[in-house]
Design a protein around this motif. Structure first.
Motif, PDB file in Angstrom:
ATOM      1  N   ASN A   1     -63.148 -29.287 -12.443  1.00 18.86           N
ATOM      2  CA  ASN A   1     -64.391 -29.903 -11.969  1.00 18.86           C
ATOM      3  C   ASN A   1     -64.912 -30.960 -12.927  1.00 18.86           C
ATOM      4  O   ASN A   1     -65.531 -31.935 -12.492  1.00 18.86           O
TER       5      ASN A   1
ATOM      6  N   THR B   1     -63.396 -23.436  -6.850  1.00 17.61           N
ATOM      7  CA  THR B   1     -64.717 -22.960  -6.458  1.00 17.61           C
ATOM      8  C   THR B   1     -65.458 -22.315  -7.611  1.00 17.61           C
ATOM      9  O   THR B   1     -66.673 -22.290  -7.634  1.00 17.61           O
TER      10      THR B   1
ATOM     11  N   ASP C   1     -77.330 -30.533  -0.563  1.00 17.22           N
ATOM     12  CA  ASP C   1     -76.286 -30.815   0.415  1.00 17.22           C
ATOM     13  C   ASP C   1     -76.860 -31.009   1.814  1.00 17.22           C
ATOM     14  O   ASP C   1     -76.311 -31.756   2.626  1.00 17.22           O
TER      15      ASP C   1
ATOM     16  N   ARG D   1     -67.537 -31.912  -4.034  1.00 17.21           N
ATOM     17  CA  ARG D   1     -68.672 -31.235  -3.406  1.00 17.21           C
ATOM     18  C   ARG D   1     -69.225 -32.081  -2.251  1.00 17.21           C
ATOM     19  O   ARG D   1     -69.488 -31.586  -1.153  1.00 17.21           O
TER      20      ARG D   1
END
Lengths: 343, 145
Positions: A313, A340, B89, B122
């Motif tokens: 990440n 995740t 989000d 993301r």
């Protein structure tokens, strides 16, 4: 009187003043279209008011003596009888301008006294009006351009007969070679009618539209649209959309969905990029500038058809894009593994 | 004396119209070309491969690196720095849904090269959740060698 032998021409189209032009030059320029009848004229060396060539007594070009007095004599000797085509014009000094015997040759005219010469311009003016208004064969608007051109030599020829100053070569130049029109025949009766005039018919005053401005605007528009079109394009890489998954260590690729890591490893070359920027291809560390060559070598060796990016990440986006770019270069499918959990 | 008077009347007019036209053209060109080069607000990563996507027909999401070390990346929903900032989000999802409804189905993520890979993923996951979208990552021409 020397100064009255030439004329200044003010070309209204180009805003140019031509000084000290001779009568022959003006005639030639008129017939060749170099100057038009809307251009202005006045005797050289004077401060007289400019006059349009069409209103100027053209006959006087060859007899410049007493030009200054001409404009005042305009119309003085006009008689309505002169408008009659059958009327005869008197150039005899004894009888004056109001009666009308047969026209004489110009050579004889030059030798006359000043009295008839003063009356001459008005006679010519009337003859000119009659010719333009009552010409039995007026130039029709539907006639094509060559036919209008044809009309010119007829008039030039008459001038030549009156004033031998004009060179015959002018007439030859203007004559279309292939024309078989009846107007070209120059039969004598037509010649008689067209005497005394240098003027062209009104149809020839074609106003030319200036296209330069339009072309400028067109180029501007082209430029504008070209530039704006390139601005609105953004260079981008299409990537497979991630599929929804709650399962950890899920990967995404077109038609792949969520799969087991080992399953994927059979099909994809796994490129791992750590947050420090170290790159491992199938667990082999490689220098970052050798990614493309390594991918190619592994693909040729294993026959795998895709690249699975397994990046942490905290890895920089720039390195991930470099991996996508290398995979695109050698035609590998792109799959991205999503981490995740935290690094 | 008379001669001199006529000499003075020779006036040379210079037609200024073409020059003005050309000046306007140059002005237009420079105005637009300067916007083109200065319009890059995000330093997207370089890549050889990539296709041009029409800006008008796409929804843009800008991801900027955190302003201070350790902070969160800034996500902007729009094509410039004045675009509204995405707080979560859900706001991105709403923005993309309305964009797809207005015919802008291609989503271009303009992420700075220094942004975390995880942050891009993301946002990409949110794009994947919105139906009818396709995902694009903005890149720039690599500097010529």
């Amino acid at each position: 009187m020397n100064s009255a032998r030439t004329w200044d021409i003010y070309e209204t189209g180009t805003l140019v003043v031509r000084k000290s032009m001779t009568a022959e030059w003006i005639r030639e320029a008129l017939s060749s279209g170099k100057i038009t009848e809307t251009d202005l004229i006045r005797p050289s060396g004077t401060s007289e008011a400019w006059q349009r060539i069409s209103e100027f007594p053209l006959e006087s070009l060859s007899t410049p003596v007493g030009i200054a007095g001409r404009p005042e004599s305009h119309g003085a000797g006009v008689d309505q009888d002169l408008l009659d085509p059958d009327a005869e014009i008197d150039l005899d000094p004894d009888s004056g301008a109001n009666e009308a015997p047969v026209p004489q040759k110009a050579a004889a005219k030059d030798e006359r006294s000043s009295a008839p010469r003063e009356a001459l311009p008005s006679i010519e003016l009337q003859a000119l009006q009659w010719l333009t208004e009552e010409d039995p064969e007026p130039v029709k608007p539907v006639e094509s351009q060559p036919e209008q051109v044809v009309a010119k030599p007829a008039k030039v020829r008459k001038v030549e007969r009156e004033t031998p100053l004009l060179e015959p070569s002018v007439e030859l130049k203007l004559e279309p070679a292939e024309s078989s029109e009846p107007r070209l025949s120059f039969d004598e009766s037509e010649d008689e009618e067209d005497d005394f005039t240098l003027s062209r018919s009104k149809v020839e005053h074609v106003e030319e539209m200036d296209l330069a401005a339009m072309v400028d605007i067109a180029f501007q528009l082209v430029l504008f649209f070209m530039v704006t079109a390139s601005v609105t394009m953004i260079k981008s890489m299409e990537l497979p959309k991630p599929t929804e998954s709650t399962k950890p260590a899920a990967a995404t690729a077109p038609g792949v969905g969520t799969r087991d890591r080992n399953e994927l490893a059979d099909e994809f070359i796994v490129v791992k990029i750590t947050s420090d920027g170290d790159i491992l291809v199938d667990d082999e560390p490689i220098p970052s500038d050798r990614l493309l060559e390594s991918l190619r070598a592994v693909r040729n060796e294993s026959g795998k058809t895709g690249m699975l990016l397994r990046a942490e990440n905290r890895t920089k986006h720039r390195l991930a894009v470099a991996a996508y770019d290398a995979a695109s270069e050698i035609g590998l499918r792109i799959a991205i593994e999503r981490e995740t959990s935290g690094p | 004396m008379l001669r001199r008077e006529t000499d003075e009347e020779v006036e040379q007019h210079i037609d200024m119209t073409p020059m003005v036209d050309v000046v306007f053209q140059l002005m237009t060109f420079l105005l637009l070309s300067s916007q083109m080069t200065g319009g890059e607000i995000v330093n997207v990563p370089p890549a050889v491969h990539g296709v041009g996507v029409q800006k008008d027909a796409s929804a843009l999401v800008i991801i900027l690196p955190p302003s201070e070390a350790g902070g969160a990346s800034q996500i902007l929903m729009g094509e410039d720095l004045n675009a509204p900032r995405a707080e979560d989000d859900e706001s991105i999802r709403k923005y993309l849904t309305s964009a797809v409804a207005s015919g802008r189905s291609r989503v271009i993520i303009q992420a700075d090269g220094q942004v975390d890979h995880g942050e891009v993923l993301r946002v990409a996951a949110v794009v994947g959740e919105v139906e009818g979208t396709s995902l694009h990552i903005a890149v720039q021409e690599p500097p010529s060698k």
